[in-house]
Design a protein around this motif. Sequence first.
Motif, short mmCIF file in Angstrom:
data_model
loop_
_atom_site.label_atom_id
_atom_site.label_comp_id
_atom_site.label_asym_id
_atom_site.label_seq_id
_atom_site.Cartn_x
_atom_site.Cartn_y
_atom_site.Cartn_z
N ALA A 1 0.39 -1.09 0.08
CA ALA A 1 0.04 0.65 -0.39
C ALA A 1 0.92 1.27 -0.04
O ALA A 1 0.79 2.15 -0.85
N LEU A 2 1.85 1.04 0.83
CA LEU A 2 3.09 2.56 0.97
C LEU A 2 3.64 2.43 -0.54
O LEU A 2 3.78 3.64 -0.90
N ALA A 3 4.03 1.69 -1.01
CA ALA A 3 4.93 2.04 -2.30
C ALA A 3 3.81 2.34 -3.49
O ALA A 3 4.22 3.33 -4.69
N VAL A 4 2.86 1.74 -3.33
CA VAL A 4 1.37 2.41 -4.42
C VAL A 4 1.14 3.55 -3.99
O VAL A 4 1.19 4.41 -5.27
N VAL A 5 1.29 3.98 -2.95
CA VAL A 5 0.74 5.43 -2.89
C VAL A 5 1.75 6.64 -2.58
O VAL A 5 1.19 7.31 -3.85
N ALA A 6 3.13 5.66 -2.80
CA ALA A 6 4.41 6.81 -2.98
C ALA A 6 3.98 7.42 -4.24
O ALA A 6 4.57 8.17 -5.05
N VAL A 7 4.35 5.98 -5.43
CA VAL A 7 4.93 6.24 -7.00
C VAL A 7 3.73 6.77 -7.31
O VAL A 7 3.68 8.24 -8.23
N GLY A 8 2.61 6.45 -7.55
CA GLY A 8 1.27 7.56 -7.25
C GLY A 8 1.46 8.89 -7.47
O GLY A 8 1.17 9.61 -8.08
N SER A 9 1.79 8.77 -5.89
CA SER A 9 2.27 10.72 -5.49
C SER A 9 3.03 10.81 -6.53
O SER A 9 3.10 12.23 -6.92
N LEU A 10 4.54 10.45 -6.06
CA LEU A 10 5.06 10.79 -7.02
C LEU A 10 4.49 11.42 -8.26
O LEU A 10 5.41 12.37 -9.27
N ILE A 11 4.14 9.89 -9.05
CA ILE A 11 3.26 10.69 -10.20
C ILE A 11 3.11 12.07 -11.30
O ILE A 11 3.17 12.53 -11.56
N LEU A 12 2.00 11.85 -9.42
CA LEU A 12 0.72 12.79 -10.04
C LEU A 12 2.31 14.54 -9.21
O LEU A 12 1.15 15.55 -9.88
N LEU A 13 2.76 14.67 -8.06
CA LEU A 13 3.32 15.50 -8.39
C LEU A 13 4.54 16.49 -9.28
O LEU A 13 5.12 17.51 -9.31
N LEU A 14 4.94 15.32 -10.30
CA LEU A 14 5.51 16.04 -11.10
C LEU A 14 4.71 15.23 -12.71
O LEU A 14 5.61 15.93 -13.60
N ASN A 15 3.26 15.92 -12.89
CA ASN A 15 3.17 15.62 -13.67
C ASN A 15 3.13 17.60 -14.78
O ASN A 15 2.35 18.08 -13.36
N PRO A 16 3.26 17.55 -15.37
CA PRO A 16 3.09 19.04 -15.94
C PRO A 16 2.02 19.62 -15.83
O PRO A 16 2.16 21.04 -15.22
N GLU A 17 0.87 19.43 -15.69
CA GLU A 17 -0.29 19.95 -14.75
C GLU A 17 0.01 20.02 -14.21
O GLU A 17 -0.41 21.56 -13.50
N THR A 18 0.19 19.98 -12.85
CA THR A 18 0.40 19.94 -11.11
C THR A 18 1.60 20.83 -11.30
O THR A 18 1.21 22.27 -10.67
N THR A 19 2.46 20.79 -11.85
CA THR A 19 3.48 22.06 -11.98
C THR A 19 2.84 23.45 -12.37
O THR A 19 3.35 24.23 -11.95
N ARG A 20 2.00 23.37 -13.08
CA ARG A 20 1.73 24.63 -13.78
C ARG A 20 0.80 24.84 -12.61
O ARG A 20 0.56 26.18 -12.77
N ALA A 21 -0.21 24.09 -12.57
CA ALA A 21 -0.92 24.68 -11.27
C ALA A 21 -0.59 25.06 -10.15
O ALA A 21 -0.94 26.26 -9.23
N LEU A 22 0.63 24.70 -9.86
CA LEU A 22 0.90 25.32 -9.26
C LEU A 22 2.41 26.62 -8.82
O LEU A 22 2.71 27.13 -8.70
N GLY A 23 2.23 26.56 -9.97
CA GLY A 23 2.92 27.87 -10.86
C GLY A 23 4.69 27.88 -10.44
O GLY A 23 5.64 29.26 -11.18
N ILE A 24 5.12 26.78 -10.97
CA ILE A 24 6.00 26.32 -11.23
C ILE A 24 6.97 26.60 -12.50
O ILE A 24 6.32 25.77 -13.58
N ARG A 25 7.66 27.04 -12.36
CA ARG A 25 8.15 26.91 -14.22
C ARG A 25 9.76 26.35 -13.97
O ARG A 25 10.37 26.49 -12.95
N GLY A 26 10.04 25.85 -14.98
CA GLY A 26 11.60 25.07 -15.68
C GLY A 26 12.51 25.85 -15.21
O GLY A 26 12.23 27.25 -15.42
N PRO A 27 13.49 25.89 -15.55
CA PRO A 27 14.79 25.97 -15.60
C PRO A 27 14.52 27.00 -16.70
O PRO A 27 14.80 26.29 -17.99
N GLY A 28 14.66 28.23 -16.56
CA GLY A 28 15.74 28.74 -17.68
C GLY A 28 14.25 29.51 -18.49
O GLY A 28 13.90 30.51 -19.19
#
Length: 150
Positions: free
Chosen positions: A119-146
Amino acid sequence: MSSQQNPTPASEAAAEAGPRPVRLTVAAALTALEGLALVVGGVWILVLGLTGHPDDRQQAVTGGVTLIVLALLPLLAARGLLGRRSWSRGPALITQIIALPVAYNLLQADSMAIPGGIALAVVAVGSLILLLNPETTRALGIRGPGNTDK
């Protein structure tokens, strides 16, 4: 004045960005779930240390308090994710990265800990995928380098 009468720049940016993406909401929920699990585990160890017969009462109490304090990281990160705070992605990612070796150790046990590890592995990997998703990144206002475009 209320925050609706005098909005802050962060709340204006969130309002202009539209509704919170589902991926961000799910990532926040999973991160909060991990935080709550740490609180429950910490309270459990603390209560057993105080009322039971542990081998080392001081170690049990210290372990329980430590887990409860560690729960603050994912709980604050989850709250920040729900509020679309860009700072919150870092602590949420750290929580998931720390959870992976814990899940691995649980999976190596020959006991009832194996389902918890899965359960912990599934939650951790799923969360990582969701947090690194470009849509999530844009919603948080995080811009890439440069990338200085707004």
